[in-house]
Design an enzyme around this catalytic site. Structure first.
Site, short mmCIF file in Angstrom:
data_model
loop_
_atom_site.label_atom_id
_atom_site.label_comp_id
_atom_site.label_asym_id
_atom_site.label_seq_id
_atom_site.Cartn_x
_atom_site.Cartn_y
_atom_site.Cartn_z
N LEU A 396 30.29 11.62 32.37
CA LEU A 396 31.73 11.86 32.81
C LEU A 396 32.38 12.96 32.24
O LEU A 396 33.26 13.67 32.75
CB LEU A 396 32.63 10.58 32.51
N GLY A 397 31.93 13.44 31.03
CA GLY A 397 32.38 14.59 30.25
C GLY A 397 31.72 14.83 29.02
O GLY A 397 31.02 13.71 28.44
N GLY A 399 31.88 16.89 25.14
CA GLY A 399 32.88 17.56 24.16
C GLY A 399 32.30 17.72 22.83
O GLY A 399 31.21 17.42 22.34
N GLY A 400 33.47 18.34 21.83
CA GLY A 400 32.75 18.43 20.48
C GLY A 400 32.68 17.08 19.75
O GLY A 400 31.78 16.92 18.89
N GLY A 402 31.07 14.40 21.48
CA GLY A 402 30.06 13.71 21.94
C GLY A 402 30.11 13.72 23.54
O GLY A 402 30.50 14.68 24.19
N VAL A 404 30.51 11.15 26.97
CA VAL A 404 31.24 9.90 27.72
C VAL A 404 30.44 9.90 29.17
O VAL A 404 29.91 10.66 29.84
CB VAL A 404 32.60 10.18 27.97
N LYS A 418 31.69 6.02 25.38
CA LYS A 418 31.60 7.24 24.44
C LYS A 418 30.51 7.26 23.32
O LYS A 418 30.54 6.39 22.54
CB LYS A 418 32.93 7.41 23.78
N ASP A 513 45.75 14.85 18.38
CA ASP A 513 45.22 16.02 19.16
C ASP A 513 46.02 15.47 20.74
O ASP A 513 45.02 15.36 21.70
CB ASP A 513 43.61 15.32 19.36
#
Length: 721
Positions: A396-397, A399-400, A402, A404, A418, A513
């Site tokens: 699904l995505g 990033g920094g 990990g 998902v 995640k 964040d």
């Protein structure tokens, strides 16, 4: 080299190093032998002192260390101070401090050490702190109680150490140094009180020949590797400096830099170098050897293979060998499968304990039934099946923190899983406590944490699945469906989630964040706050905590950036940027805009000051909002973006103002009756340069998944993530 001294004292000096200028590859590898002690001729260390060489390998050099220290007497007065230690001169090109062999270490009660350094990429830094009340509290490891360790940056060529001690105890010392991690053993009180122990821990330097790669250097006259049975390896540990090292091929020995180069090893002369059977003959070959069974014997000749057996009738031998081989093969397969299963089970058990699974079970067992049901522990096999073995099409995505994945549980419920990249083993208990608290957070505008898996190398978190992507995606759509009312509703819902985390959760939680990419929209387009990878819990007796600065470029609170003091008003600042983003439709940071407009927070405040706020607002927002309403929204943004945190409103107040702003009656933006009304959006305060801080961007964020329900019909058919 011929005619050069082979040793200095007890240390052998192999080429490309050499004692004297004409015995080394160049001046960077020259060794000065002074009183039988070797020193690197051209390399200066602390305060221009000589660099003593302790050991040399084909790729690394061990050299003497320097230490920053502070010691106190029984009255708490400083009796020995060396608050800084450094390697002040820049290392020559072949050398960098090894980031794999060295660690930055701080020893002492309430001691904080910092390391600042220079590399080809620029200035770098690292640091850690250790805490204890007295030396009697020490434990036999370096995990933060009396001692801490952290990695050093890659490609470091010079450094400066700084040591600070807060609330020094009686007769105690603190030390900070960089050195080889395998040489430092923190195990007893004598190490803690010995002011000279750090200097006995060497520093490891990586080195290489020149700055060119093997491919480039081999085509030049300066190529140093001898062509006879030699391998060339590129230097990959210098963060961009390049260079190469030479080594002998397997089965060869000698100096790969000097003629005649590497020569063949006769393995047959040494029984320890070959595994030939007693009934076999060993034959030396270039770089290897072979074993041949003697007359009347058969087999592969290897003592660890079939060996050499006396020949009998051919058919029985063939049948016997065939049967034996098949039996052996089946046995190996069965044993291999069994061992692998056992290894996997033990590995998962090890990860479960290492990641705090047992502690989590104990914590859950002490909770009431409702709380315990919200903290489910998943097995690795369950999540593997749910993600179809973590298939690419389930991502699904990224990033920094990990990756998902979309998961489907046996009951057909859809979740977001995640899979993080790193886990600090020294923070397991804190991680478990925070996990329990976050899993019990129950708010309609906060993504629900459903459970966790401890059987993988890094714990995996399971969240509710949110199908309609992030607020950032919807704001940046060329024809966004977001009306002003939708924007205010989403802002109020997100603010409500933060207000809950700050003041209504069992322990206050600072998100740290907040950004539009972490605000998700569920099936009914209700906002849900997500991604608590950077969140911190605030103890009930504190209003702020000191942390390493973490956040995202464009949203980061400037006061938090400068002081490292985190409080709930840091989230308020970030939310102010999100609110400005919502009504302007512009990205928080955009380098395609002019310099004065790149930072949205600065651009917004300047626009208010210069009475041209309408130019920055989304045209649809200007069309749908009243003058008073838009002015009130802008004033709320301005308050949230105050430089001083105490001047920002609390999230409770932000929620109330947003709810009231949704009730404004509709008027046109332009009111021809009064020029004074047009000037009411002017800001009295000039923007400060602190909004233009240059901050390294986040390494990335996982976009997608996490919220509750509201009734609203939006003409969108497809899910976003």
């Amino acid at each position: 080299m011929p005619g050069c001294k082979p040793k200095c004292g007890n240390l052998s000096i192999p080429y490309p190093f050499g004692i004297g200028a004409n015995c080394s590859y160049d001046s960077n590898f020259t060794i000065d032998c002074i009183n039988s002690e070797p020193f690197l001729s051209g390399l200066k260390a602390l305060f221009n002192t000589r660099t003593q060489v302790l050991s040399i390998t084909p790729t690394q050099v061990w050299v003497q260390n320097s230490v920053a220290s502070q010691c106190y007497n029984q009255n708490g007065a400083v009796v020995n101070y060396s608050g800084t230690g450094n390697w002040s001169d820049q290392l020559a090109l072949p050398y960098t401090f090894s980031n794999t062999a060295n660690k930055f270490t701080v020893v002492g009660c309430n001691s904080f050490g910092q390391l600042f350094g220079q590399s080809q990429a620029g200035f770098l830094g690292s640091g850690c702190g250790s805490q204890c009340l007295s030396s009697t509290d020490l434990i036999a490891n370096c995990t933060g109680i009396g001692c801490c360790q952290t990695d050093i940056p890659k490609g470091l060529t010079s450094y400066l150490l700084n040591l600070s001690i807060f609330q020094a105890g009686n007769s105690s010392c603190g030390y900070a140094f960089m050195g080889e991690q395998d040489s430092f053993q923190y195990s007893n009180l004598s190490v803690f009180l010995d002011p000279n122990f750090g200097s006995r821990v060497p520093i490891v330097l990586d080195y290489a020949i020149g700055t060119q790669s093997c491919a480039v250097a081999s085509n030049s006259n300066a190529y140093l590797c001898n062509l006879n049975n030699t391998s060339c390896s590129d230097n990959t540990d210098s963060s961009g400096y390049g260079g190469y090292v030479c080594s002998c091929d397997n089965g060869y020995e000698g100096n790969p830099y000097l003629s005649p180069g590497c020569t063949d090893i006769d393995e047959c002369k040494d029984p320890n170098l070959n595994d030939c059977d007693v009934n076999a003959k060993c034959k030396n070959t270039p770089g290897n050897f072979s074993c041949t069974c003697r007359h009347h014997f058969s087999g592969d000749g290897r003592s660890d293979g079939s060996g050499c057996t006396r020949q009998a009738s051919l058919i029985p031998v063939i049948l016997g060998l065939t049967f034996g081989f098949m039996s052996f093969l089946i046995s190996v397969i069965c044993i291999y499968s069994y061992i692998n299963r056992r290894k996997l089970i033990k590995l998962r058990e090890q990860f479960f304990q290492q990641n705090g699974g047992l502690l989590m079970q104990q914590k859950i067992s002490s909770l009431d039934r409702t709380s315990a049901e919200s903290s489910k522990i998943f097995t690795a096999e369950e999540l593997k099946k749910a993600t179809n073995n973590y298939a690419e099409n389930r991502i699904l995505g990224r990033g920094g923190y990990g990756v998902v994945y979309k998961g489907i549980l046996p009951n057909q419920s859809i979740v977001a899983i995640k899979k993080s990249k790193v886990m600090d083993e020294n923070q397991v208990e804190q991680f478990i406590n925070e996990l329990l608290i976050v899993s019990q957070v129950n708010h309609r505008n906060v993504v629900k944490l459903l459970g966790c898996c401890f059987e993988s190398e890094v714990p995996e978190l399971v969240y509710e699945y949110i199908p309609n992507g992030t607020l950032f995606q919807h704001i940046q759509k060329s024809l966004s469906w977001l009306t002003l009312d939708h924007r205010l509703r989403i802002a109020a819902e997100a603010a409500s989630a933060l207000s809950y985390l700050h003041s209504a959760a069992s322990i206050p939680i600072i998100h740290r964040d907040v950004k539009s990419a972490n605000i998700l929209l569920d099936a009914n387009y209700v906002a849900k706050m997500a991604d608590f990878g950077a969140s911190r819990l605030v103890p009930l007796d504190q209003t702020q905590v000191t942390t390493l600065v973490q956040g995202t470029l464009g949203y980061l609170d400037p006061e938090y950036f400068h002081t490292s003091q985190l409080n709930e008003k840091s989230d308020v600042y970030s939310f102010g940027v999100v609110l400005a983003e919502l009504i302007s439709g512009k990205k928080p940071i955009c380098f395609e805009r002019s310099p004065g407009e790149r930072n949205l927070a600065t651009y917004f405040l300047v626009s208010m000051k210069e009475n041209r706020l309408y130019q920055i607002l989304e045209p649809r927002v200007v069309k749908e909002g009243t003058l008073d309403q838009l002015q009130a929204i802008a004033e709320l943004v301005k308050r949230c973006l105050c430089v001083k945190s105490e001047e920002r409103p609390a999230m409770k107040e932000v929620v109330m103002e947003l709810e009231s702003l949704r009730k404004y009656r509709k008027d046109s933006w332009v009111n021809p009756q009064s020029h004074e009304e047009g000037e009411s959006l002017v800001s009295d305060e000039a923007p400060t340069d602190i909004y233009a801080l240059s901050i390294s961007p986040s390494t990335g964020d996982i976009s997608g998944q996490y919220s509750s329900s509201s009734s609203m019909t939006i003409p969108l058919n497809k899910s976003f993530y």
